[in-house]
Scaffold this motif. Structure first.
Motif, PDB file in Angstrom:
ATOM      1  N   GLU A   1       5.338   3.431 -17.241  1.00  0.00           N
ATOM      2  CA  GLU A   1       6.093   2.631 -16.282  1.00  0.00           C
ATOM      3  C   GLU A   1       5.401   2.623 -14.915  1.00  0.00           C
ATOM      4  OE1 GLU A   1       8.891   0.081 -14.877  1.00  0.00           O
ATOM      5  OE2 GLU A   1       8.572   0.719 -16.950  1.00  0.00           O
ATOM      6  N   VAL A   2       4.861   3.776 -14.510  1.00  0.00           N
ATOM      7  CA  VAL A   2       4.132   3.845 -13.241  1.00  0.00           C
ATOM      8  C   VAL A   2       2.898   2.946 -13.293  1.00  0.00           C
ATOM      9  CG1 VAL A   2       2.741   5.349 -11.762  1.00  0.00           C
ATOM     10  CG2 VAL A   2       4.959   6.132 -12.587  1.00  0.00           C
ATOM     11  N   ASP A   3       2.152   3.006 -14.393  1.00  0.00           N
ATOM     12  CA  ASP A   3       0.954   2.173 -14.527  1.00  0.00           C
ATOM     13  C   ASP A   3       1.314   0.687 -14.501  1.00  0.00           C
ATOM     14  OD1 ASP A   3      -0.752   4.331 -14.648  1.00  0.00           O
ATOM     15  OD2 ASP A   3      -0.781   4.421 -16.834  1.00  0.00           O
ATOM     16  N   ALA A   4       2.421   0.333 -15.149  1.00  0.00           N
ATOM     17  CA  ALA A   4       2.860  -1.065 -15.130  1.00  0.00           C
ATOM     18  C   ALA A   4       3.205  -1.503 -13.713  1.00  0.00           C
ATOM     19  CB  ALA A   4       4.064  -1.246 -16.058  1.00  0.00           C
ATOM     20  N   ASN A   5       3.840  -0.621 -12.960  1.00  0.00           N
ATOM     21  CA  ASN A   5       4.184  -0.954 -11.576  1.00  0.00           C
ATOM     22  C   ASN A   5       2.951  -1.048 -10.690  1.00  0.00           C
ATOM     23  OD1 ASN A   5       7.006  -1.279 -11.706  1.00  0.00           O
ATOM     24  ND2 ASN A   5       7.318   0.926 -11.723  1.00  0.00           N
ATOM     25  N   LEU A   6       1.941  -0.222 -10.959  1.00  0.00           N
ATOM     26  CA  LEU A   6       0.696  -0.315 -10.210  1.00  0.00           C
ATOM     27  C   LEU A   6       0.012  -1.661 -10.471  1.00  0.00           C
ATOM     28  CD1 LEU A   6      -0.726   3.304 -10.640  1.00  0.00           C
ATOM     29  CD2 LEU A   6      -0.100   2.214  -8.482  1.00  0.00           C
ATOM     30  N   LYS A   7       0.039  -2.106 -11.719  1.00  0.00           N
ATOM     31  CA  LYS A   7      -0.541  -3.416 -12.040  1.00  0.00           C
ATOM     32  C   LYS A   7       0.243  -4.536 -11.376  1.00  0.00           C
ATOM     33  CE  LYS A   7      -2.642  -2.197 -16.482  1.00  0.00           C
ATOM     34  NZ  LYS A   7      -2.639  -2.408 -17.946  1.00  0.00           N
ATOM     35  N   ARG A   8       1.570  -4.392 -11.371  1.00  0.00           N
ATOM     36  CA  ARG A   8       2.393  -5.412 -10.715  1.00  0.00           C
ATOM     37  C   ARG A   8       2.110  -5.450  -9.215  1.00  0.00           C
ATOM     38  NH1 ARG A   8       6.376  -4.293 -14.834  1.00  0.00           N
ATOM     39  NH2 ARG A   8       7.196  -2.489 -13.719  1.00  0.00           N
ATOM     40  N   ALA A   9       1.893  -4.275  -8.625  1.00  0.00           N
ATOM     41  CA  ALA A   9       1.596  -4.228  -7.187  1.00  0.00           C
ATOM     42  C   ALA A   9       0.277  -4.923  -6.887  1.00  0.00           C
ATOM     43  CB  ALA A   9       1.556  -2.775  -6.708  1.00  0.00           C
TER      44      ALA A   9
ATOM     45  N   ASP B   1       0.828  -1.205   0.000  1.00  0.00           N
ATOM     46  CA  ASP B   1       0.000   0.000   0.000  1.00  0.00           C
ATOM     47  C   ASP B   1       0.864   1.259   0.000  1.00  0.00           C
ATOM     48  OD1 ASP B   1      -2.292  -1.506   0.008  1.00  0.00           O
ATOM     49  OD2 ASP B   1      -2.627  -1.355   2.169  1.00  0.00           O
ATOM     50  N   GLU B   2       1.967   1.219   0.743  1.00  0.00           N
ATOM     51  CA  GLU B   2       2.878   2.367   0.764  1.00  0.00           C
ATOM     52  C   GLU B   2       3.507   2.584  -0.610  1.00  0.00           C
ATOM     53  OE1 GLU B   2       6.858   3.970   3.171  1.00  0.00           O
ATOM     54  OE2 GLU B   2       5.942   2.053   3.696  1.00  0.00           O
ATOM     55  N   ALA B   3       3.887   1.481  -1.249  1.00  0.00           N
ATOM     56  CA  ALA B   3       4.467   1.590  -2.587  1.00  0.00           C
ATOM     57  C   ALA B   3       3.456   2.140  -3.584  1.00  0.00           C
ATOM     58  CB  ALA B   3       4.969   0.219  -3.049  1.00  0.00           C
ATOM     59  N   VAL B   4       2.202   1.671  -3.489  1.00  0.00           N
ATOM     60  CA  VAL B   4       1.150   2.169  -4.376  1.00  0.00           C
ATOM     61  C   VAL B   4       0.896   3.651  -4.135  1.00  0.00           C
ATOM     62  CG1 VAL B   4      -1.335   2.040  -4.839  1.00  0.00           C
ATOM     63  CG2 VAL B   4       0.024  -0.059  -4.727  1.00  0.00           C
ATOM     64  N   ALA B   5       0.884   4.069  -2.876  1.00  0.00           N
ATOM     65  CA  ALA B   5       0.685   5.486  -2.567  1.00  0.00           C
ATOM     66  C   ALA B   5       1.791   6.339  -3.170  1.00  0.00           C
ATOM     67  CB  ALA B   5       0.625   5.677  -1.052  1.00  0.00           C
ATOM     68  N   ASN B   6       3.027   5.839  -3.113  1.00  0.00           N
ATOM     69  CA  ASN B   6       4.152   6.571  -3.711  1.00  0.00           C
ATOM     70  C   ASN B   6       3.997   6.674  -5.225  1.00  0.00           C
ATOM     71  OD1 ASN B   6       5.443   7.023  -1.266  1.00  0.00           O
ATOM     72  ND2 ASN B   6       6.636   5.129  -1.376  1.00  0.00           N
ATOM     73  N   LEU B   7       3.560   5.581  -5.857  1.00  0.00           N
ATOM     74  CA  LEU B   7       3.351   5.594  -7.309  1.00  0.00           C
ATOM     75  C   LEU B   7       2.254   6.586  -7.691  1.00  0.00           C
ATOM     76  CD1 LEU B   7       3.611   1.765  -8.040  1.00  0.00           C
ATOM     77  CD2 LEU B   7       5.190   3.528  -8.854  1.00  0.00           C
ATOM     78  N   LYS B   8       1.211   6.642  -6.885  1.00  0.00           N
ATOM     79  CA  LYS B   8       0.122   7.578  -7.175  1.00  0.00           C
ATOM     80  C   LYS B   8       0.575   9.021  -7.006  1.00  0.00           C
ATOM     81  CE  LYS B   8      -3.737   4.450  -6.309  1.00  0.00           C
ATOM     82  NZ  LYS B   8      -4.914   4.136  -5.463  1.00  0.00           N
ATOM     83  N   ARG B   9       1.487   9.249  -6.049  1.00  0.00           N
ATOM     84  CA  ARG B   9       2.033  10.604  -5.898  1.00  0.00           C
ATOM     85  C   ARG B   9       2.865  10.983  -7.126  1.00  0.00           C
ATOM     86  NH1 ARG B   9       2.026   9.407  -0.234  1.00  0.00           N
ATOM     87  NH2 ARG B   9       4.004   8.283  -0.330  1.00  0.00           N
ATOM     88  N   VAL B  10       3.576  10.006  -7.677  1.00  0.00           N
ATOM     89  CA  VAL B  10       4.345  10.263  -8.903  1.00  0.00           C
ATOM     90  C   VAL B  10       3.396  10.628 -10.038  1.00  0.00           C
ATOM     91  CG1 VAL B  10       5.821   9.217 -10.656  1.00  0.00           C
ATOM     92  CG2 VAL B  10       6.296   8.809  -8.234  1.00  0.00           C
TER      93      VAL B  10
END
Length: 418
Positions: free
Chosen positions: A384-392, A177-186
């Motif tokens: 890349e952010v969207d791909a990481n969100l899907k991976r998360a 969840d913390e990683a996803v929050a960071n990605l959303k901030r990006v």
């Protein structure tokens, strides 16, 4: 996550672990008692978070709503809320009581069963996918029947082991969840940067460059698309849906078939370089959005929810397409929009009257190239952010799957056929 559940763990029907939709004892509660009010919107999809801050008197909500208590697990039974993962443990309820949407199944853990353990089990993607196959009812109003949940099998170790599993799950999921929050901030930062790039491009509109109305740089009048009832069988005429539009262009796979002859729609066939504007939408943010057509892979027309603009030459098209998402244009669109029965609409004359700066062709070409260079970097990072969100999200489900590894969540075959 450690080793899968093993040892003396029993696999039991879910109904042995929880009481499903327990009948509330309304007579034991005073009408003046303050309780938490939990509509479907108060449960966040996929996270297990629930907003219990809305308070009502019990007498106001005891009829026409579902009643539950502290520690119950709420399971959204209606589509698409169930598929989206609107489940939560009811915590922080005023006076330990809540009333909410009738579209919740209530799962009350029996003695020796941890509510968070039940929540993680029923919110897993595997169970939700299986539940979707067992939904009943009309399209758009399908629901998971109580019988499906009763028959699901859940691995049930002792309470201490359940709590250990929950603690380990929540430790790993909180990191995700913390990683996803960071990605959303990006993503939010990228959105702000995109807006600043467009603002810089449109900035000299206050006097450095002459302005003109959109209608003055068209080579032909604005045209609306066609409204025809969809054909039940494939025909020779494909029509885009409004949802095919995006800033990246048109999604030609998002189309339907119309019962028409191709010769009847020659004047509204999409061509490369056409610019389209959405005429109406239930969201103010989406009405008036624009898309430039890339070369279509087949003949396709556009619907009446879109209007077509054909500009004097391709460099004007590129210039307008670049400016269209900017605040300069967006502000003018929102000033011209009208609302009818909850639908925001914009008409041809209002679009034609939108004013844009128009520098010389050489300057337009230079600015468009620079903006495109900057935004292409933004698009790459966003991808890349969207791909990481899907991976998360996939990793989140993998963590849940491993916690309940090798233990069936599906109804027993005999029961499923009943």
């Amino acid at each position: 996550m450690g080793e899968p559940i093993a040892g003396t763990t029993r696999v039991v029907p879910l109904i042995e672990a929880v009481e499903l939709n327990p009948r509330p004892d309304r007579a034991a509660l005073s009408d003046s008692l303050e309780v938490s009010f939990i509509p479907m919107a108060a449960v966040e999809a996929g996270s297990g978070r629930m907003d219990a801050t809305a308070i009502r008197r019990f007498g106001e909500v005891k009829k026409g709503y579902t009643t539950f208590r502290e520690g119950d697990v709420l399971f959204a039974k209606i589509t698409p809320c169930m598929e989206n993962g609107k489940m939560a443990v009811a915590l922080g309820l005023r006076n330990g009581v809540g009333c909410g949407s009738t579209e919740f199944h209530v799962l009350r853990p029996r003695p020796g069963v941890d509510p968070h353990y039940v929540y993680h089990f029923v919110s897993s993607a595997r169970l939700r996918a299986e539940a979707a196959h067992h939904m009943t009812g009309a399209v758009g109003q399908k629901r998971v029947p109580a019988a499906f949940l009763e028959r699901c099998e859940i691995p049930l170790p002792d309470l201490d082991e359940q709590r250990r599993i929950v603690a380990e799950l929540e430790k790993q999921l909180s990191r995700l969840d913390e990683a996803v929050a960071n990605l959303k901030r990006v993503k939010a930062s990228l959105s702000r940067y995109r807006a600043s790039v467009l603002a810089d491009a449109a900035g000299p509109a206050d006097g450095a460059w002459p302005s003109c109305a959109i209608g003055s740089v068209l080579r032909e009048p604005i045209v609306n698309g066609l409204s025809v009832k969809e054909s039940q069988t494939p025909t020779d005429v494909r029509a885009l849906r409004l949802s095919s539009m995006s800033e990246a262009g048109l999604d030609y796979g998002d189309h339907r078939f119309l019962p028409l002859q191709p010769s009847a729609v020659d004047d509204i066939v999409v061509c490369e370089g056409d610019f389209f504007v959405s005429r109406g939408n239930g969201s103010l943010a989406l009405v008036g959005r624009g898309s430039t057509a890339q070369a279509p892979p087949f003949a396709v027309i556009f619907p009446d929810t879109m209007m077509r603009l054909r500009f004097a030459d391709i460099d004007v098209t590129r210039w307008v397409a670049m400016l269209w998402p900017s605040r300069l244009v967006r502000r003018q669109i929102e000033q011209r929009v009208k609302t009818t029965a909850g639908i925001y609409k914009i008409a041809q004359p209002q679009v034609a009257s939108i004013s844009i700066p128009l520098p010389p062709a050489s300057e337009r070409e230079r600015i468009v190239a620079e903006v495109d260079r900057r935004l292409s970097i933004v698009r790459e990072v966003e991808a890349e952010v969207d791909a990481n969100l899907k991976r998360a999200q996939a990793l989140r489900q993998a963590v849940l799957a491993k916690a309940f590894a090798d233990r069936p969540s599906d109804p027993p075959r005999e029961a499923a056929r009943a």
